[in-house]
Design a protein around this motif. Structure first.
Motif, short mmCIF file in Angstrom:
data_model
loop_
_atom_site.label_atom_id
_atom_site.label_comp_id
_atom_site.label_asym_id
_atom_site.label_seq_id
_atom_site.Cartn_x
_atom_site.Cartn_y
_atom_site.Cartn_z
N ALA A 145 16.59 58.17 92.10
CA ALA A 145 17.15 57.81 90.78
C ALA A 145 16.03 57.65 89.75
O ALA A 145 16.23 57.84 88.56
CB ALA A 145 17.96 56.53 90.89
N MET A 146 14.84 57.29 90.23
CA MET A 146 13.69 57.15 89.32
C MET A 146 13.07 58.50 88.99
O MET A 146 12.15 58.59 88.16
CB MET A 146 12.61 56.25 89.96
N GLY A 147 13.51 59.54 89.69
CA GLY A 147 12.98 60.88 89.40
C GLY A 147 11.87 61.32 90.32
O GLY A 147 11.10 62.23 89.99
N TYR A 148 11.73 60.66 91.48
CA TYR A 148 10.68 61.02 92.44
C TYR A 148 11.29 61.45 93.77
O TYR A 148 12.44 61.15 94.08
CB TYR A 148 9.77 59.81 92.72
N GLU A 149 10.45 62.13 94.57
CA GLU A 149 10.72 62.33 96.00
C GLU A 149 9.94 61.26 96.74
O GLU A 149 8.88 60.84 96.26
CB GLU A 149 10.17 63.68 96.47
N ARG A 150 10.40 60.87 97.91
CA ARG A 150 9.65 59.89 98.72
C ARG A 150 8.20 60.31 98.90
O ARG A 150 7.30 59.50 98.85
CB ARG A 150 10.30 59.76 100.11
N SER A 151 8.01 61.64 99.16
CA SER A 151 6.66 62.12 99.49
C SER A 151 5.68 62.02 98.32
O SER A 151 4.48 62.17 98.50
CB SER A 151 6.74 63.57 99.97
N GLU A 255 6.40 51.44 82.19
CA GLU A 255 4.95 51.19 82.27
C GLU A 255 4.19 52.50 82.56
O GLU A 255 3.05 52.67 82.14
CB GLU A 255 4.70 50.15 83.39
N LEU A 256 4.85 53.41 83.27
CA LEU A 256 4.24 54.70 83.58
C LEU A 256 4.48 55.72 82.47
O LEU A 256 4.10 56.90 82.60
CB LEU A 256 4.83 55.25 84.90
N GLY A 257 5.17 55.28 81.41
CA GLY A 257 5.47 56.19 80.30
C GLY A 257 6.56 57.18 80.65
O GLY A 257 6.60 58.28 80.11
N LYS A 258 7.44 56.79 81.57
CA LYS A 258 8.49 57.73 82.00
C LYS A 258 9.87 57.13 81.77
O LYS A 258 10.01 55.90 81.62
CB LYS A 258 8.33 58.04 83.50
N GLU A 259 10.85 58.02 81.82
CA GLU A 259 12.25 57.57 81.74
C GLU A 259 12.98 58.08 82.96
O GLU A 259 12.60 59.13 83.50
CB GLU A 259 12.92 58.17 80.51
N PRO A 260 14.02 57.38 83.39
CA PRO A 260 14.76 57.93 84.54
C PRO A 260 15.42 59.25 84.14
O PRO A 260 15.83 59.40 83.00
CB PRO A 260 15.83 56.87 84.83
N PRO A 261 15.47 60.21 85.07
CA PRO A 261 16.11 61.50 84.73
C PRO A 261 17.60 61.29 84.47
O PRO A 261 18.18 60.33 85.00
CB PRO A 261 15.89 62.34 85.98
N ALA A 262 18.19 62.20 83.69
CA ALA A 262 19.64 62.12 83.45
C ALA A 262 20.35 62.26 84.78
O ALA A 262 19.93 63.04 85.63
CB ALA A 262 20.05 63.24 82.50
N ARG A 263 21.40 61.47 84.98
CA ARG A 263 22.12 61.51 86.27
C ARG A 263 22.94 62.79 86.35
O ARG A 263 23.56 63.21 85.38
CB ARG A 263 23.03 60.30 86.40
N LYS A 264 22.92 63.40 87.57
CA LYS A 264 23.66 64.66 87.75
C LYS A 264 25.14 64.38 87.89
O LYS A 264 25.52 63.39 88.44
CB LYS A 264 23.15 65.39 88.99
#
Ligand code: URA
Length: 264
Positions: A145-151, A255-264
């Motif tokens: 949901a934050m826009g990352y993969e675990r890896s 804080e990382l200068g990011k936004e959560p991606p739009a939900r699919k």
């Protein structure tokens, strides 16, 4: 419980009080309780497993505990070296009951975020990987949901071996294991650490914390920004708290200068 029995509901997950091989059955009981707490409603039991249980247990090999914090070098050069040392660690009692050590996994080279949990559960103990049970599945959803993969991130725990019956690790266990986590953090160099739950925060900060008050408030871990939030297991027990956890994770993204991606 009969061979090949199917347990249909969480209420059926208790075992009879009369047991012969206490240690083993206690482990099974706690595993079933863990599954129930994690929401399992159906569990298939193999006849071969039950037959194996009926056999006399082998006498346990004696493991010598060497409670000696100096037994952990303070100058590991790689994460692999840290993991190798963890795999043979006998610094505390947890080594006696573990199946696998669970050092952590993910991107070890300056990821945006390192998640730190409290300690491996039953499934993690079997697989040797962090957060792979029900709580782990929720953590994975939070990460996505934050826009990352675990890896792309790193996931680890304060203690690297499963506490029996999924109990909270005691202060001494956390203190003895902390040099591993501290050195992992030093090698990984995450931009931000997220502490999952009060026990993880206690392990990191070295004193008990009230997670309800502390969550969402930036802390410092040796110069790295540390965000405390609820543990995914707690969120599974009380989904109404997911909103607050999500608010904490959005602070991390901001804080990382990011936004959560739009939900699919
Ligand atoms: N809970 C934790 O704190 N860590 C894990 O790895 C799994 C469940």
């Amino acid at each position: 419980m009969t061979a090949d029995s199917t347990i249909e509901s969480g209420d059926d997950l208790g075992l009879a009080a009369e047991t012969t091989y206490c240690g083993l059955l206690e482990d099974i009981e706690s595993y079933l309780e863990y599954q129930r707490d994690e929401g399992a409603v159906r569990l298939e039991v193999d006849r071969a497993v039950l037959e194996e249980l009926a056999k006399e247990p082998e006498p346990e090999a004696e493991v010598e505990i060497t409670v000696d914090a100096t037994a952990i070098p303070d100058d590991f050069q790689t994460l692999e070296a840290v993991s190798a040392h963890i795999s043979t660690c006998t610094n505390c009692e947890l080594c006696k009951t573990r199946t696998s050590t669970v050092p952590g996994e993910g991107c070890g080279d300056g990821p945006d975020i390192m998640f730190v949990g409290e300690g491996p559960g039953a499934e993690e103990d079997v697989q040797g990987r962090p957060f792979v049970g029900k709580a782990g599945q929720l953590l994975t959803k939070m990460i996505e949901a934050m826009g990352y993969e675990r890896s792309q991130l790193y996931i680890a725990n304060v203690v690297k071996c499963r506490p029996p019956n999924n109990r909270k690790p005691v202060k001494e266990e956390m203190e003895l294991c902390l040099p591993y986590l501290r050195q992992q953090i030093g090698l990984i160099k995450p931009k931000i650490i997220v502490g999952l739950g009060g026990t993880a925060m206690e392990g990191l900060l070295g004193h008990p914390v009230g997670i309800t008050r502390m969550r969402g408030v930036w802390q410092d871990y040796e110069g790295i920004k540390l965000m405390p939030t609820f543990h995914p297991s707690y969120l599974l027990r009380d989904p109404s708290k997911k909103k607050e956890a999500w608010a904490d994770l959005k602070l991390v993204l901001a804080e990382l200068g990011k936004e959560p991606p739009a939900r699919k």
